[in-house]
Design an enzyme around this catalytic site. Structure first.
Site, PDB file in Angstrom:
ATOM      1  N   SER A 114      36.228  -9.415 -16.788  1.00  0.00           N
ATOM      2  CA  SER A 114      37.068  -8.968 -18.022  1.00  0.00           C
ATOM      3  C   SER A 114      36.977 -10.171 -18.949  1.00  0.00           C
ATOM      4  O   SER A 114      36.064 -10.666 -19.404  1.00  0.00           O
ATOM      5  CB  SER A 114      38.376  -8.406 -17.659  1.00  0.00           C
ATOM      6  OG  SER A 114      38.811  -7.786 -18.508  1.00  0.00           O
ATOM      7  N   GLU A 208      29.953  -4.194 -17.952  1.00  0.00           N
ATOM      8  CA  GLU A 208      31.055  -3.307 -17.399  1.00  0.00           C
ATOM      9  C   GLU A 208      31.926  -3.411 -18.807  1.00  0.00           C
ATOM     10  O   GLU A 208      31.951  -4.259 -19.526  1.00  0.00           O
ATOM     11  CB  GLU A 208      31.521  -3.870 -16.149  1.00  0.00           C
ATOM     12  CG  GLU A 208      32.284  -5.093 -16.615  1.00  0.00           C
ATOM     13  CD  GLU A 208      33.796  -5.190 -16.924  1.00  0.00           C
ATOM     14  OE1 GLU A 208      34.377  -3.891 -16.926  1.00  0.00           O
ATOM     15  OE2 GLU A 208      34.313  -5.917 -17.351  1.00  0.00           O
ATOM     16  N   HIS A 278      36.399  -2.871 -13.596  1.00  0.00           N
ATOM     17  CA  HIS A 278      37.802  -2.672 -13.485  1.00  0.00           C
ATOM     18  C   HIS A 278      37.750  -1.195 -12.286  1.00  0.00           C
ATOM     19  O   HIS A 278      38.398  -0.303 -12.705  1.00  0.00           O
ATOM     20  CB  HIS A 278      38.421  -2.111 -14.849  1.00  0.00           C
ATOM     21  CG  HIS A 278      38.372  -3.201 -15.792  1.00  0.00           C
ATOM     22  ND1 HIS A 278      37.112  -3.720 -16.462  1.00  0.00           N
ATOM     23  CD2 HIS A 278      39.519  -4.103 -16.195  1.00  0.00           C
ATOM     24  CE1 HIS A 278      37.639  -4.656 -17.333  1.00  0.00           C
ATOM     25  NE2 HIS A 278      39.057  -4.727 -17.118  1.00  0.00           N
TER      26      HIS A 278
END
Length: 308
Positions: A114, A208, A278
């Site tokens: 992230s 992602e 996630h």
């Protein structure tokens, strides 16, 4: 429906782990305790540089204190793995103040995803491998910690070769070799054209994101495409893109339609189904590793070779 194929691994023990919080504050202080307890119960030594009383606004601490956390963990001789507490936002604010050469030369294995994508980019620029893998929050689900996530993480840290298997629907048979890089799509695009941008040529780019509508995903991919980044890759491997909401005026435009369009304008394979992002069942990927990507009858295997 995309299916993850789990792999088994024997967890290694006696890691010396530092927990750092370079980004957002935890949403649940009890989860921090549960995550640390889980790692200790697995036989690892854990030192946390996060202190609840230092929280500042939405961040785990002030910018200065978060920089000091990173430097302290990297300088601690009794630490060999540094794991981010969580992502959210905040790494961008401290990036100009980090001694990135100190971090790169520390010999630590830096782990996260992230917002931590910026750390992977910084280490990649310095020829240092890092792990796009679980953060402390992934170990904090009490008795419901993902066996797949744990298995992947320890397998990744315990050797010099690591594989991830997954189903990539609609992908023809192929075998490609390259170097692995990537992470959170928004964070990568965020640094494009800045001194903090790093890319590999002839790479295999994994991506992602969370909460990004398909049109925003498309827009970011087009930005990379227009900048000439994607033309220099051998393949793109998409992980989880969820947490968004379609609207009536999308009129049939969804992730599948976006993907169809992106594939139509690119000359390289675009795979889906990578168990990364996630999500609960989270693969561990070595950024900067030499990889072989093979697909046989829609079963994909990403095999990494590396030395930290």
């Amino acid at each position: 429906m995309q299916t993850t194929i789990a792999t088994a691994a024997t967890p290694i023990s006696h890691l010396k782990i530092a927990i750092v919080a370079p980004s957002g504050a935890p949403l649940d202080e009890d989860a921090v305790i549960r995550g640390i307890t889980f790692l200790r119960q697995c036989g690892h030594q854990v030192h946390s540089y996060y202190h609840p009383e230092e929280k500042f606004q939405r961040f785990a601490a002030s910018d200065q204190l978060r920089v000091e956390q990173m430097h302290a963990a990297a300088s601690n001789p009794d630490v060999d793995v540094v794991i981010a507490l969580r992502g959210s936002y905040g790494f961008s604010r401290i990036l100009p103040y980090l001694n990135l050469d100190l971090l790169a030369k520390s010999g630590k294995k830096f782990v996260g995803y992230s917002d931590f994508t910026l750390m992977h980019q910084a280490m990649l620029a310095r020829g240092v491998k890092s792990v796009a893998g679980p953060m402390l929050g992934d170990f904090s689900h009490s008795d419901n910690v993902s066996d797949y996530t744990v298995s992947q993480f320890f397998a990744c840290l315990s050797g010099t070769q690591h594989s991830v298997e997954f189903v990539s629907e609609g992908t023809p048979d192929l075998q490609i070799q390259g170097r692995l890089w990537g992470g959170n799509l928004a964070m990568l695009v965020h640094t494009l054209g800045t001194p903090y941008w790093t890319q590999l040529e002839d790479g295999i780019l994994f991506l992602e994101d969370i909460g990004e509508h398909p049109y925003r995903v498309e827009r970011m991919l087009l930005q990379l495409h227009f900048a000439g980044v994607l033309a220099k890759q051998k393949a793109i491997v998409l992980g989880d893109f969820s947490g968004y909401r379609l609207a009536p005026h999308d009129n049939g435009y969804d992730f599948a339609e976006m993907l169809k369009y992106v594939r139509s304008i690119l000359s390289i394979p675009v795979l889906t189904g990578l168990p990364f992002g996630h999500i609960r069942d989270h693969a561990s990927l070595v950024v900067g590793s030499d990889v072989t990507l093979q697909v046989v009858q829609e079963k994909a295997t990403l095999t990494m070779q590396y030395l930290f």
